[in-house]
Design an enzyme around this catalytic site. Structure first.
Site, mmCIF file in Angstrom:
data_model
loop_
_atom_site.group_PDB
_atom_site.id
_atom_site.type_symbol
_atom_site.label_atom_id
_atom_site.label_comp_id
_atom_site.label_asym_id
_atom_site.label_seq_id
_atom_site.Cartn_x
_atom_site.Cartn_y
_atom_site.Cartn_z
ATOM 1 N N ASP A 73 24.574 22.198 9.026
ATOM 2 C CA ASP A 73 23.911 21.059 9.715
ATOM 3 C C ASP A 73 22.718 21.242 10.281
ATOM 4 O O ASP A 73 22.057 20.413 10.963
ATOM 5 C CB ASP A 73 24.805 20.397 10.319
ATOM 6 N N SER A 113 22.743 12.016 10.636
ATOM 7 C CA SER A 113 23.260 12.390 9.313
ATOM 8 C C SER A 113 24.094 11.267 9.001
ATOM 9 O O SER A 113 24.537 10.481 9.654
ATOM 10 C CB SER A 113 24.055 13.591 9.552
ATOM 11 N N GLN A 150 22.415 16.824 1.759
ATOM 12 C CA GLN A 150 22.776 15.936 2.651
ATOM 13 C C GLN A 150 21.725 14.457 2.614
ATOM 14 O O GLN A 150 20.551 14.785 2.371
ATOM 15 C CB GLN A 150 22.818 16.541 4.199
#
Length: 293
Positions: free
Chosen positions: A205, A229, A280
């Site tokens: 991440d 996110s 993502q």
């Protein structure tokens, strides 16, 4: 082992409360919400705790629903969806203040032989020894950051992060939709495979969503950008030999629209082995900033 490395291992070591129920904690810092990679890593650990040790994660898919509160623990509830002959499937819900903040589905598989190929690692990338660390860059460009963000990035951490390109720190010109970052987990020797994958999930991440702002001459800490996110997917192709080596995290952003940015990433070992792939989508919302009085 350094204290910061032990702190990371402690964060990824959940407390068992009951069958299929676990509790995780967050590091206490000036950051106002829980780092997304922490929740992904902890949720994966919770799933791993309910799976036979000969089955290893090969993919995960998660959705962020609410920002995590770092001041209180996170409860992880595991649903044992299926135990097949070769594959195992788990669903995990992360809960705070009585509400789900994150959900994850993960699939595990026994090791099997089969066909084997991979994309090659990019060769035209500067080696990490020639690059500045994130701490160095914060010291150089930190005046552009909010104080709490500057403190967060400047504090000692178990990760050494070295961006290959720093043009987004220095220009507002549109940049190509690509980003390369070297990452190393310091002092992470002799880590079991399950912990290696949890660490890779934690690391995955880092810096990924920032790439969506490059083609627009922006960066994620601009005061008129709200960034978070929304979902996260990861595929574990091969186990790393060790976690305290340099990994090249190649990233690109195929599309941004509708206040959503989409990014992809590949994690290579220093010797060119493709370890994992990542995708993502995140919230990239623009706000008007009130004029100063």
């Amino acid at each position: 082992m350094s204290k910061v490395m032990q702190d990371l291992l402690d964060i990824l070591d959940l407390e068992t409360l009951e069958l299929n129920l676990f509790r995780g904690r967050s590091p206490q810092s000036a950051w106002q919400r829980v780092f997304g990679g922490q929740v992904i890593g902890q949720a994966l650990v919770a799933a791993q705790r309910t799976v036979d040790v000969d089955r290893h994660a090969h993919s995960l898919h998660g959705y962020f629903m609410r920002p995590g509160d770092p001041k209180v623990p996170i409860i992880y509830e595991v649903d044992r969806i299926r135990d097949g002959r070769s594959f195992t499937t788990r669903r995990v819900v992360a809960i705070q203040h009585g509400h789900a903040i994150f959900s994850l589905e993960a699939s595990f598989q026994v090791d099997e032989p089969g066909l084997n190929h991979q994309f090659p690692m990019p060769l035209d990338v500067a080696p990490p020894e020639t690059l500045e660390s994130m701490i160095d860059l914060v010291q150089r460009y930190g005046q552009r950051l909010p104080e709490n963000v500057r403190r967060f990035w400047a504090r000692e951490r178990p990760l050494d992060i070295r961006p290959v390109g720093i043009a987004h720190y220095t220009t507002r010109d549109p940049l190509p939709p690509f980003n390369n970052v070297w990452i190393k987990v310091n002092n992470a020797t002799e880590i079991p495979r399950a912990q290696q994958f949890a660490m890779l999930a934690y690391v995955s991440d880092m810096t990924l969503l920032d790439t969506t702002t490059f083609p627009h001459g922006r960066w994620g800490f601009d005061p008129d950008i709200q960034m978070a996110s929304l979902d996260h997917a990861m595929w574990f192709h091969r186990p790393p030999a060790t976690m305290d080596q340099w990994f090249l995290y190649t990233q690109d952003t195929p599309s941004t629209m509708g206040a959503r940015g989409f990014t992809r990433g590949q994690i290579f070992s220093r010797d060119g082995v493709l370890i994992a792939s990542v995708a993502q989508e995140g919230l990239i919302r623009l706000h008007e900033v009130p004029a100063s009085a």
